[in-house]
Design an enzyme around this catalytic site. Sequence first.
Site, PDB file in Angstrom:
ATOM      1  N   HIS A 151       0.951  -1.260  -0.163  1.00 22.76           N
ATOM      2  CA  HIS A 151      -0.015   0.044  -0.165  1.00 22.76           C
ATOM      3  C   HIS A 151       0.793   1.372  -0.064  1.00 22.76           C
ATOM      4  O   HIS A 151       0.024   2.197   0.363  1.00 22.76           O
ATOM      5  CB  HIS A 151      -1.031   0.029   1.142  1.00 22.76           C
TER       6      HIS A 151
HETATM    7  S1  FES Z   1       1.801  -0.731   3.266  1.00 22.97           S
HETATM    8 FE1  FES Z   1       0.404  -2.139   3.869  1.00 22.97          FE
HETATM    9  S2  FES Z   1       1.063  -3.695   4.284  1.00 22.97           S
HETATM   10 FE2  FES Z   1       2.870  -2.618   4.102  1.00 22.97          FE
END
Ligand code: FES
Length: 186
Positions: A151
């Site tokens: 993410h």
């Molecule tokens: S940014 Fe979501 S698990 Fe690493």
Amino acid sequence: MADTSTTTAEGHEHEEDRRDFLLTSTIVVGAAGVALAAWPFIDFMNPSADVLALASLEFDLSSMEPGQAVTVTWRNKPVFIRRRTAAEIDEAKKVPLSDLKDPQADADRVKEGKDEWLVMIGICTHLGCIPAGQKVTDSKGEFGGWFCPCHGSHYDTSGRIRKGPAPRNLEIPPYAFTNDTTVRIG
Ligand code: FES
């Protein structure tokens, strides 16, 4: 008639006594059952000495050059070890704490006098992915440390979260140097 009612009342009392006895017996047997069932579980919760020994590991750092990183497995978790370059250390030290989402000085994330060595659990604090940045060819994110592509969390050269959804810095496991070139994790 009076006799009949007495007999009925006595019979009722007997029935109640019997029911009480059955109830009490059930409770006692039930408690014993719990105790018996709990024993193997409690025993399982106390790891034996050889399991405890496996709970820590030693790693020889002598062949690692500045800029190199290795990943070892400790308690089924990836642990990132990076020998930082002088530039990476400077970069980590000059960041004001006010710029950090999870404020922590670089000095509090390394051992005194050993600040070229960064030892961290390699699990993103967002949802648990393993961030990239250990291999030379990996993306290290916008802050030169690690990048979690799940993410988009960016960690700096001290493993601190700098951008993205992760709430906390990469965790530092318990570890110690047993000599100049050996680290014991756990
Ligand atoms: S940014 Fe979501 S698990 Fe690493």
